[in-house]
Scaffold this active site. Structure first.
Site, PDB file in Angstrom:
ATOM      1  N   GLY A   9       0.851  -1.204   0.000  1.00 22.30           N
ATOM      2  CA  GLY A   9       0.000   0.000   0.000  1.00 22.30           C
ATOM      3  C   GLY A   9       0.870   1.231   0.000  1.00 22.30           C
ATOM      4  O   GLY A   9       0.534   2.261   0.597  1.00 22.30           O
ATOM      5  N   ALA A  10       2.034   1.131  -0.695  1.00 22.80           N
ATOM      6  CA  ALA A  10       3.069   2.169  -0.594  1.00 22.80           C
ATOM      7  C   ALA A  10       2.593   3.549  -1.025  1.00 22.80           C
ATOM      8  O   ALA A  10       3.080   4.558  -0.518  1.00 22.80           O
ATOM      9  CB  ALA A  10       4.290   1.753  -1.421  1.00 22.80           C
ATOM     10  N   ARG A  36      -0.549  -1.553  -6.006  1.00 23.45           N
ATOM     11  CA  ARG A  36      -1.526  -2.446  -6.641  1.00 23.45           C
ATOM     12  C   ARG A  36      -1.107  -2.779  -8.075  1.00 23.45           C
ATOM     13  O   ARG A  36      -0.617  -1.894  -8.798  1.00 23.45           O
ATOM     14  CB  ARG A  36      -2.858  -1.684  -6.667  1.00 23.45           C
ATOM     15  CG  ARG A  36      -4.066  -2.507  -6.940  1.00 23.45           C
ATOM     16  CD  ARG A  36      -5.210  -1.563  -7.217  1.00 23.45           C
ATOM     17  NE  ARG A  36      -5.835  -0.994  -6.049  1.00 23.45           N
ATOM     18  CZ  ARG A  36      -6.800  -1.597  -5.346  1.00 23.45           C
ATOM     19  NH1 ARG A  36      -7.212  -2.782  -5.681  1.00 23.45           N
ATOM     20  NH2 ARG A  36      -7.346  -0.993  -4.319  1.00 23.45           N
ATOM     21  N   THR A  99      -7.354  -1.816   9.396  1.00 20.39           N
ATOM     22  CA  THR A  99      -8.471  -2.005  10.333  1.00 20.39           C
ATOM     23  C   THR A  99      -9.708  -2.457   9.554  1.00 20.39           C
ATOM     24  O   THR A  99      -9.707  -2.468   8.326  1.00 20.39           O
ATOM     25  CB  THR A  99      -8.796  -0.698  11.081  1.00 20.39           C
ATOM     26  OG1 THR A  99      -9.160   0.311  10.122  1.00 20.39           O
ATOM     27  CG2 THR A  99      -7.614  -0.216  11.906  1.00 20.39           C
ATOM     28  N   ASN A 123      -3.969   0.812  16.298  1.00 21.68           N
ATOM     29  CA  ASN A 123      -3.302   2.111  16.367  1.00 21.68           C
ATOM     30  C   ASN A 123      -1.869   1.895  16.838  1.00 21.68           C
ATOM     31  O   ASN A 123      -1.650   1.342  17.920  1.00 21.68           O
ATOM     32  CB  ASN A 123      -4.058   3.023  17.338  1.00 21.68           C
ATOM     33  CG  ASN A 123      -3.636   4.464  17.177  1.00 21.68           C
ATOM     34  OD1 ASN A 123      -2.447   4.763  17.202  1.00 21.68           O
ATOM     35  ND2 ASN A 123      -4.585   5.348  16.997  1.00 21.68           N
ATOM     36  N   HIS A 154     -12.519  11.265  12.483  1.00 22.72           N
ATOM     37  CA  HIS A 154     -11.507  11.013  11.452  1.00 22.72           C
ATOM     38  C   HIS A 154     -11.840  11.771  10.174  1.00 22.72           C
ATOM     39  O   HIS A 154     -12.984  12.174   9.970  1.00 22.72           O
ATOM     40  CB  HIS A 154     -11.412   9.513  11.128  1.00 22.72           C
ATOM     41  CG  HIS A 154     -10.595   8.731  12.107  1.00 22.72           C
ATOM     42  ND1 HIS A 154     -11.141   8.189  13.241  1.00 22.72           N
ATOM     43  CD2 HIS A 154      -9.280   8.409  12.125  1.00 22.72           C
ATOM     44  CE1 HIS A 154     -10.194   7.565  13.924  1.00 22.72           C
ATOM     45  NE2 HIS A 154      -9.045   7.676  13.262  1.00 22.72           N
ATOM     46  N   HIS A 155     -10.861  11.853   9.300  1.00 22.67           N
ATOM     47  CA  HIS A 155     -10.991  12.487   7.980  1.00 22.67           C
ATOM     48  C   HIS A 155     -12.113  11.865   7.137  1.00 22.67           C
ATOM     49  O   HIS A 155     -12.547  10.740   7.386  1.00 22.67           O
ATOM     50  CB  HIS A 155      -9.651  12.356   7.232  1.00 22.67           C
ATOM     51  CG  HIS A 155      -9.146  10.943   7.157  1.00 22.67           C
ATOM     52  ND1 HIS A 155      -9.478  10.095   6.135  1.00 22.67           N
ATOM     53  CD2 HIS A 155      -8.378  10.214   8.009  1.00 22.67           C
ATOM     54  CE1 HIS A 155      -8.922   8.919   6.333  1.00 22.67           C
ATOM     55  NE2 HIS A 155      -8.242   8.964   7.485  1.00 22.67           N
ATOM     56  N   LYS A 158     -12.054   8.032   5.517  1.00 17.68           N
ATOM     57  CA  LYS A 158     -12.019   6.772   6.279  1.00 17.68           C
ATOM     58  C   LYS A 158     -13.246   5.925   5.946  1.00 17.68           C
ATOM     59  O   LYS A 158     -14.362   6.418   5.929  1.00 17.68           O
ATOM     60  CB  LYS A 158     -11.941   7.067   7.787  1.00 17.68           C
ATOM     61  CG  LYS A 158     -11.766   5.793   8.599  1.00 17.68           C
ATOM     62  CD  LYS A 158     -11.252   6.085   9.988  1.00 17.68           C
ATOM     63  CE  LYS A 158     -11.149   4.812  10.812  1.00 17.68           C
ATOM     64  NZ  LYS A 158     -10.167   3.860  10.271  1.00 17.68           N
ATOM     65  N   GLY A 164     -11.063   1.361  14.376  1.00 18.27           N
ATOM     66  CA  GLY A 164     -10.476   0.222  15.083  1.00 18.27           C
ATOM     67  C   GLY A 164      -9.952   0.634  16.452  1.00 18.27           C
ATOM     68  O   GLY A 164     -10.047  -0.118  17.430  1.00 18.27           O
ATOM     69  N   THR A 165      -9.434   1.859  16.532  1.00 17.79           N
ATOM     70  CA  THR A 165      -8.904   2.343  17.823  1.00 17.79           C
ATOM     71  C   THR A 165     -10.035   2.506  18.844  1.00 17.79           C
ATOM     72  O   THR A 165      -9.885   2.118  20.006  1.00 17.79           O
ATOM     73  CB  THR A 165      -8.193   3.696  17.621  1.00 17.79           C
ATOM     74  OG1 THR A 165      -7.174   3.501  16.652  1.00 17.79           O
ATOM     75  CG2 THR A 165      -7.593   4.213  18.915  1.00 17.79           C
TER      76      THR A 165
HETATM   77  P1  NAP Z   1      -5.350   4.573   1.775  1.00 20.69           P
HETATM   78  O1  NAP Z   1      -4.757   5.937   1.596  1.00 20.69           O
HETATM   79  O2  NAP Z   1      -6.602   4.225   1.044  1.00 20.69           O
HETATM   80  O3  NAP Z   1      -4.200   3.527   1.403  1.00 20.69           O
HETATM   81  C1  NAP Z   1      -4.445   2.151   1.260  1.00 20.69           C
HETATM   82  C2  NAP Z   1      -3.416   1.600   0.283  1.00 20.69           C
HETATM   83  O4  NAP Z   1      -3.623   0.204   0.163  1.00 20.69           O
HETATM   84  C3  NAP Z   1      -3.540   2.210  -1.110  1.00 20.69           C
HETATM   85  O5  NAP Z   1      -2.263   2.418  -1.626  1.00 20.69           O
HETATM   86  C4  NAP Z   1      -4.280   1.117  -1.886  1.00 20.69           C
HETATM   87  O6  NAP Z   1      -3.971   1.102  -3.242  1.00 20.69           O
HETATM   88  C5  NAP Z   1      -3.745  -0.131  -1.212  1.00 20.69           C
HETATM   89  N1  NAP Z   1      -4.700  -1.232  -1.398  1.00 20.69           N
HETATM   90  C6  NAP Z   1      -5.953  -1.307  -0.890  1.00 20.69           C
HETATM   91  N2  NAP Z   1      -6.532  -2.450  -1.291  1.00 20.69           N
HETATM   92  C7  NAP Z   1      -5.626  -3.105  -2.065  1.00 20.69           C
HETATM   93  C8  NAP Z   1      -5.621  -4.332  -2.756  1.00 20.69           C
HETATM   94  N3  NAP Z   1      -6.699  -5.145  -2.735  1.00 20.69           N
HETATM   95  N4  NAP Z   1      -4.495  -4.709  -3.426  1.00 20.69           N
HETATM   96  C9  NAP Z   1      -3.418  -3.909  -3.444  1.00 20.69           C
HETATM   97  N5  NAP Z   1      -3.353  -2.696  -2.817  1.00 20.69           N
HETATM   98  C10 NAP Z   1      -4.452  -2.324  -2.123  1.00 20.69           C
HETATM   99  O7  NAP Z   1      -5.656   4.285   3.304  1.00 20.69           O
HETATM  100  P2  NAP Z   1      -4.807   4.724   4.603  1.00 20.69           P
HETATM  101  O8  NAP Z   1      -5.404   5.953   5.204  1.00 20.69           O
HETATM  102  O9  NAP Z   1      -3.343   4.706   4.289  1.00 20.69           O
HETATM  103  O10 NAP Z   1      -5.186   3.543   5.608  1.00 20.69           O
HETATM  104  C11 NAP Z   1      -4.907   2.200   5.282  1.00 20.69           C
HETATM  105  C12 NAP Z   1      -5.397   1.309   6.421  1.00 20.69           C
HETATM  106  O11 NAP Z   1      -4.634   1.577   7.601  1.00 20.69           O
HETATM  107  C13 NAP Z   1      -6.866   1.528   6.830  1.00 20.69           C
HETATM  108  O12 NAP Z   1      -7.429   0.281   7.194  1.00 20.69           O
HETATM  109  C14 NAP Z   1      -6.768   2.447   8.041  1.00 20.69           C
HETATM  110  O13 NAP Z   1      -7.881   2.351   8.899  1.00 20.69           O
HETATM  111  C15 NAP Z   1      -5.523   1.883   8.677  1.00 20.69           C
HETATM  112  N6  NAP Z   1      -4.802   2.794   9.596  1.00 20.69           N
HETATM  113  C16 NAP Z   1      -4.292   2.216  10.703  1.00 20.69           C
HETATM  114  C17 NAP Z   1      -3.515   2.952  11.570  1.00 20.69           C
HETATM  115  C18 NAP Z   1      -2.882   2.245  12.744  1.00 20.69           C
HETATM  116  O14 NAP Z   1      -2.114   2.868  13.490  1.00 20.69           O
HETATM  117  N7  NAP Z   1      -3.124   0.940  12.916  1.00 20.69           N
HETATM  118  C19 NAP Z   1      -3.291   4.316  11.320  1.00 20.69           C
HETATM  119  C20 NAP Z   1      -3.824   4.881  10.168  1.00 20.69           C
HETATM  120  C21 NAP Z   1      -4.574   4.106   9.292  1.00 20.69           C
HETATM  121  P3  NAP Z   1      -4.803   2.033  -4.271  1.00 20.69           P
HETATM  122  O15 NAP Z   1      -4.459   3.441  -3.903  1.00 20.69           O
HETATM  123  O16 NAP Z   1      -4.292   1.603  -5.613  1.00 20.69           O
HETATM  124  O17 NAP Z   1      -6.245   1.700  -4.032  1.00 20.69           O
END
Ligand code: NAP
Length: 265
Positions: A9-10, A36, A99, A123, A154-155, A158, A164-165
């Site tokens: 998800g870089a 992806r 999450t 988190n 959140h923004h 989301k 999840g937190t």
């Molecule tokens: P985001 O900006 O949508 O990024 C998600 C990334 O994952 C995107 O690059 C997306 O690619 C990729 N992706 C999603 N589904 C995919 C698939 N089936 N195959 C390949 N790549 C895929 O979301 P984010 O804000 O970074 O958050 C990502 C997750 O982390 C969420 O679940 C969020 O709730 C969680 N989160 C957790 C914490 C923590 O501390 N645990 C903190 C913040 C966020 P595309 O752009 O090509 O779709």
């Protein structure tokens, strides 16, 4: 020895901060940055994508087990499960920030943890994990006489709610009080709800703007209330924690670990 980390998800909001955090920590190296299949960013320089200047590592869509020791995955539940499968097959540790897993998906993660080490946290910020401990104290001292409510913001992008937190905060409180969160959680209220049942734990969700993440747990008693609040102002707080978890996880026995294990609290 240098720890090689891959980031899936870089190109996501968290992915970019994770690349920056990996590059900032001594003894940790970016081994792969995965996007992806079919992404328009394939082949682009991962450092440049993050505005950090070229690092010579291009974005790819295929994980290669020889390129990393530990994977950091903040993507979507479906993508995370596929990446967990890959790591379990190749005996690699995985740090999971995604999450919104269903009960079935959580069971899959539990089974995978028997094969390979997983560190999963809703988190990864140090502050929120400290808050979990503070909530256990608050629940112990006030829980049986308080109405407990959790509010999170959140923004606008989301996709899951409550966060999840917020659910982890509810679990920490419910576990301390010997309650089953699935039975006592109330998600939002509308209409003729009747009076509040003391044993319930209420959740309210706000979505909008660019809020990185705010959580407040309230313990509301007659005559006083305690509020425990955490506000994240940058995703770097989560990214730094995830890199710390990757360092801690490397070389551990298979199992499911949490950020509280990493921080030893
Ligand atoms: P985001 O900006 O949508 O990024 C998600 C990334 O994952 C995107 O690059 C997306 O690619 C990729 N992706 C999603 N589904 C995919 C698939 N089936 N195959 C390949 N790549 C895929 O979301 P984010 O804000 O970074 O958050 C990502 C997750 O982390 C969420 O679940 C969020 O709730 C969680 N989160 C957790 C914490 C923590 O501390 N645990 C903190 C913040 C966020 P595309 O752009 O090509 O779709």
């Amino acid at each position: 020895m240098t720890l090689k980390v891959a980031v899936t998800g870089a190109s996501g909001r968290m992915g970019r901060f994770l690349i920056e955090a990996v590059q900032a920590v001594e003894g940790v190296e970016l081994g792969a940055a995965i996007v992806r299949p079919g992404s328009s960013l394939l082949g682009a320089d991962s450092g440049e994508m993050c505005g950090l200047g070229r690092n010579g590592l291009v974005l790819s869509s295929e994980l290669d087990p020889s390129s990393f020791d530990v994977l950091i995955d903040f993507t979507s539940p479906e993508a995370t499960l596929a990446n967990v499968h890959f790591c379990a097959e190749h005996g690699k540790g995985i740090v999971i920030g995604t999450t919104g897993f269903t009960a079935e998906q959580k069971a899959y993660l539990d089974a995978a943890a028997e094969k390979t080490p997983l560190c999963i946290a809703s988190n990864f910020s140090t502050g929120v994990n400290l808050v979990f401990s503070l909530l256990e104290i608050a629940a112990q001292v006030m829980g049986d006489e308080a109405d407990i409510e959790i509010v999170e913001a959140h923004h606008r992008h989301k996709v899951d709610a409550p966060s999840g937190t917020a659910l982890s905060m509810g679990e920490a409180i419910a576990d301390t009080l010997g309650r089953d969160l699935e039975k006592v959680a109330v998600y939002g209220r509308e209409g003729q709800t009747g009076a509040r049942d003391r044993d319930t734990i209420g959740f309210a969700t706000v979505r909008g703007g660019d809020v990185v993440g705010e959580h407040t747990a309230m313990f509301l008693c007659d005559g006083e209330r305690v509020e425990v609040t955490h506000k994240a102002s940058s995703r770097m707080a989560f990214a730094r924690g995830a890199v710390r978890a990757a360092q801690w996880l490397h070389g551990r026995a298979p199992g499911k670990y949490s950020m509280r294990d990493v921080l030893e609290i």
